[in-house]
Design an enzyme around this catalytic site. Structure first.
Site, PDB file in Angstrom:
ATOM      1  N   ASP A   1      -7.492  -1.009   4.561  1.00 41.48           N
ATOM      2  CA  ASP A   1      -7.020  -2.054   3.652  1.00 41.48           C
ATOM      3  C   ASP A   1      -7.160  -3.459   4.244  1.00 41.48           C
ATOM      4  OD1 ASP A   1      -4.945  -1.779   5.383  1.00 41.48           O
ATOM      5  OD2 ASP A   1      -3.560  -0.939   3.927  1.00 41.48           O
TER       6      ASP A   1
ATOM      7  N   ASP B   1       0.874  -1.152   0.000  1.00 38.98           N
ATOM      8  CA  ASP B   1       0.000   0.000   0.000  1.00 38.98           C
ATOM      9  C   ASP B   1       0.928   1.224   0.000  1.00 38.98           C
ATOM     10  OD1 ASP B   1      -2.480   1.266   0.218  1.00 38.98           O
ATOM     11  OD2 ASP B   1      -2.212   1.520   2.373  1.00 38.98           O
TER      12      ASP B   1
ATOM     13  N   ASP C   1      -1.087  -0.578   6.159  1.00 39.98           N
ATOM     14  CA  ASP C   1      -1.074   0.003   7.497  1.00 39.98           C
ATOM     15  C   ASP C   1      -2.357  -0.309   8.257  1.00 39.98           C
ATOM     16  OD1 ASP C   1      -2.760   1.555   6.068  1.00 39.98           O
ATOM     17  OD2 ASP C   1      -1.815   3.469   6.550  1.00 39.98           O
TER      18      ASP C   1
END
Ligand code: ADP
Ligand code: MG
Length: 614
Positions: free
Chosen positions: A512, A318, A508
């Site tokens: 997500d 990410d 993180d």
């Protein structure tokens, strides 16, 4: 050494001395006296094993090590080789002792790293200091933490300024400065000054408890290799017992060896049949690897994840908060219809309840008091932005996609960076340009990930193409996809998975979680303080640095290599001894010695997994 281990050691010594002594005593000529004398060292060393074996027979559990040892040694007595019986037990106990020391040591090493549990907390109640069990402290109470003490519970500093050592949590040895308003985590150590802090969680919900729970449960999740070994030994042992009987039958019926020698050969087979070196050393290696990783702030939730991690060939990242700091600085404010101050006021107010890095940065850049009483209903639109009611009017704060959705007449900015547009209804009010910084070690970490044998690195982001391109080029990922909504990130990941890759996703944990779950291995970073990340991930990085990933890969590969070495080595030696034994080329003494030797070497090899690589 524990008491139990000392007892076994003493029994080993006594039995060995007795055995040596009997070796020099001539036979009494009376077989009953001889047998009784020989039984003394045998029982000293083996009474508990014989006892347990019988107990298990009555419970219907045949074919375990103790059963095999008992039959084999009883056989040795029957064929009249008394010292042999004692020696077999003796070697067996030496192996057991070794194993228990090694297992104890690896448990202790995790416990050492886990020496993060605070025993007491000093709580201030009615102006008085009171030392209590951390379990008794409630959320919102005030604690006093002196230098040298552990922070017992998660909380916020309310008085004082100090350095905190977080190495037990993150593996990072440099101390961090903490002052009023900063959060501190249980398990870290207060180094320099007295501080007062207010707890923000109960002990059960604090970082320490979560980490402990995670590591304790990690051994429940067995790796495929481990499961295979368990199944294997369940089939293997009875097979060897049947083979042993066959050998006895064949030798005594079809050769001129005589019944005594035939039994003896069958017994050798039995003795070496127990696959203890495998059964013990494989889980021990995984356990050691998990321990080594946790001492670097890498929490692996199970041996199964360790095994998958060792096979990873594609790492997907990410962007925001993972490769970059997620700490945006405001570069420009371009208002329309309203003043610059009003624009940032609206944005900060709307973002004040979100924990998205963009939101937190805008609130921080705003810097002034936020009048939350003006704020009505707020909802977050993942991957796009925020919808918020302020003074009864609906505002939208987010990216171009959000503006398109509400039909606002927005325009992109000529400046590089992430653009946060603001509109009320479909009336465009202007935008704020913010820029993120790449984490200091991201470039180096991605280089090392590639060097470690990972074939492909990919960056996925919801941010715009310009920003994504710049970051991707700077850190050197092989490819990237920009402008993705969270659910599109999942489908991008699935495309990679479909190609048969073993994929790790690093995020993180902020919006997500679906991707973390979908990947073969979900790695969440910066987990200190983020429950969502700890929940969704298979591997949790306590610190915020991508540098932990090459370390994790290295530890996983090393552990799996050790596991394989042990499997190949012990099977090879074992099969060798079995064949030689069946052919009558080695005696029982050598057979059992080889067996214990393999066990000891395999254990020593597993212990290597515990060492933390630099
Ligand atoms: P990334 O993939 O980089 O982690 P996200 O999926 O979290 O990014 O968000 C994608 C984009 O959506 C951001 O770059 C930003 O433009 C916009 N966005 C998301 N949440 C917010 C928010 N709370 N405020 C403003 N913009 C947001
Ligand atoms: Mg994100």
């Amino acid at each position: 050494m524990t008491k139990k281990q000392k007892k076994i050691l003493i029994r080993i010594i006594i039995a060995a001395v007795l055995l040596l002594f009997l070796h020099f005593v001539p036979s009494t000529g009376n077989w009953i006296t001889d047998l009784c004398l020989a039984l003394v060292p045998y029982l000293v060393i083996g009474w508990d094993i014989v006892f347990n074996a019988f107990k298990k027979i009555f419970k219907g559990r045949l074919f375990d090590e103790e059963f095999l040892m008992t039959i084999a040694t009883a056989g040795a007595f029957i064929v009249g080789d008394y010292p042999e019986a004692t020696l077999v037990m003796l070697f067996y106990q030496v192996g057991e002792l070794f194993q228990s020391i090694a297992v104890g040591k690896s448990r202790k090493s995790i416990a050492d790293m886990m020496d993060i549990c605070p025993e007491t907390a000093v709580v201030i109640r009615d102006g008085e200091e009171e030392t209590v069990d951390p379990f008794e402290v409630e959320t919102g109470e005030i604690l006093l933490v002196r230098p040298g003490e552990k922070i017992p519970i998660d909380g916020t500093v309310i008085e004082g300024m100090t350095s905190i050592n977080m190495s037990a949590l993150t593996g990072e040895s440099l101390p961090v400065e903490k002052g009023v308003g900063d959060s501190v985590f249980s398990g870290s150590i207060n180094l320099t000054n007295v501080i007062k802090m207010q707890t923000t969680a109960a002990y059960e919900d604090s970082t320490v408890s979560k980490i402990l729970e995670l590591v304790e449960n990690s051994t429940d999740k067995k790796a495929k290799t481990e499961k295979f070994i368990t199944k294997f030994s369940r089939i293997y042992t009875p097979c060897v017992v049947i083979l042993a009987i066959l050998i006895i039958l064949v030798c005594s019926l079809f050769s001129d060896m005589g019944i005594k020698k035939s039994i003896y050969r069958g017994l050798i087979f039995l003795v070496v049949s127990c696959p203890c070196a495998l059964v013990v050393s494989v889980p021990l290696s995984f356990f050691g690897g998990i321990g080594a990783a946790s001492r670097r702030g890498i929490l692996i939730k199970g041996s199964n994840h360790m095994e998958t991690l060792s096979k990873v060939d594609t790492v997907v990242f990410d962007k925001t908060g993972t490769i970059t700091k997620g700490n945006f600085a405001v570069d420009a404010i371009h208002p329309r219809e309203v003043s610059a101050d009003e624009l940032i006021d609206i944005a900060a107010l709307a973002e004040s309840r979100s924990n998205h890095p963009v939101a937190e940065s805008i609130v921080e850049a705003h810097g002034k008091h936020i009048a939350t009483d003006r704020l009505g209903e707020v909802s977050e639109i993942a991957g796009k932005g925020i919808k918020a009611v302020i003074d009864g009017k609906t505002y939208y704060v987010g990216n171009g996609k959000l503006m398109e959705e509400v039909g606002a007449d927005y325009h992109e900015c000529h400046l590089p960076g992430t653009v946060v547009h603001v509109s009320t209804g479909n009336l465009y009010l202007g935008h704020i340009v913010i820029n993120d910084e790449i984490k200091a070690d991201s470039i180096e970490a991605i280089k090392r990930i590639k060097q470690s044998g990972v074939k492909k690195t990919v960056m996925l982001t919801g941010d715009n193409l310009k920003v994504a391109q710049k970051v991707a080029e700077t850190v050197g990922v092989d490819s990237f996809v920009a402008g993705l909504l969270p659910d599109k990130k999942v489908s991008e990941l699935e495309k990679i998975l479909e190609k048969g890759k073993v994929v790790a996703f690093v995020g993180d944990g902020i919006n997500d979680a679906p991707v973390l779950t979908r990947a073969d291995i979900g790695i969440a970073m910066g987990a200190l303080g983020s429950d969502a990340a700890i929940e969704a991930a298979d591997i949790v990085l306590m610190n915020d640095s991508l540098g932990s990933i090459p370390s994790a890969l290295k530890i996983a590969r090393k552990t799996l290599r050790i596991v394989k070495e042990n499997i190949v080595f012990s099977l090879a030696v074992k099969i060798g001894i079995l064949i030689l034994g069946a052919l009558g080329l080695v005696g029982m003494r050598i057979a059992i010695f080889g067996d214990v030797g393999v066990l000891v070497l395999a254990i020593l090899n597993s212990v290597r997994a515990m060492r933390v690589p630099r």
